[in-house]
Design a protein around this motif. Structure first.
Motif: not given
Length: 116
Positions: A106-112, A5-6, A36-37, A94-95
């Motif tokens: 993999w995590g679901q991804g978070t936007q930066v 969970v990110e 982190w990718y 992505y974590c």
């Protein structure tokens, strides 16, 4: 079932800072690598930084000196402190959790998003 969970993504101006967090739950080995990718539009996913359970770290050249990865083993959580952000850091982050040669989540991804 392993879950990641990110949190912590968002919009920031160039030169600003963000801190990403990723908490892992489920069954996996205590000795593992969390990292982190990131993937920008039209580009391949690339490693940003990772950290082994014992604290060994690895960074992409593009983030050295600006980003710091750390982890709390008791909470199975990895952090990415991102300072001096640049527009080219804009991506989905992505974590990743790896353990026991071949096991990966993999995590679901978070936007930066970094605005200029």
């Amino acid at each position: 079932q392993v879950q990641l969970v990110e949190s912590g993504g968002g919009l920031v101006q160039a030169g600003g800072s963000l801190r990403l967090s990723c908490a892992a739950s489920g069954t996996f080995l205590r000795l593992n690598t969390m990292g982190w990718y990131r993937q920008a539009p039209g580009k391949q996913r690339e490693l940003v930084a990772d950290i082994f359970t014992r604290g060994n770290t690895n960074y992409a050249d593009s983030v050295k000196g600006r980003f710091t990865i750390s982890r709390d083993n008791a909470k199975n959580t990895v952090f990415l402190q991102m300072n001096s952000l640049k527009p080219e850091d804009t991506a989905v982050y992505y974590c990743n959790l790896r353990w026991n040669y071949g096991n990966e989540k993999w995590g679901q991804g978070t936007q930066v998003t970094v605005s200029s």
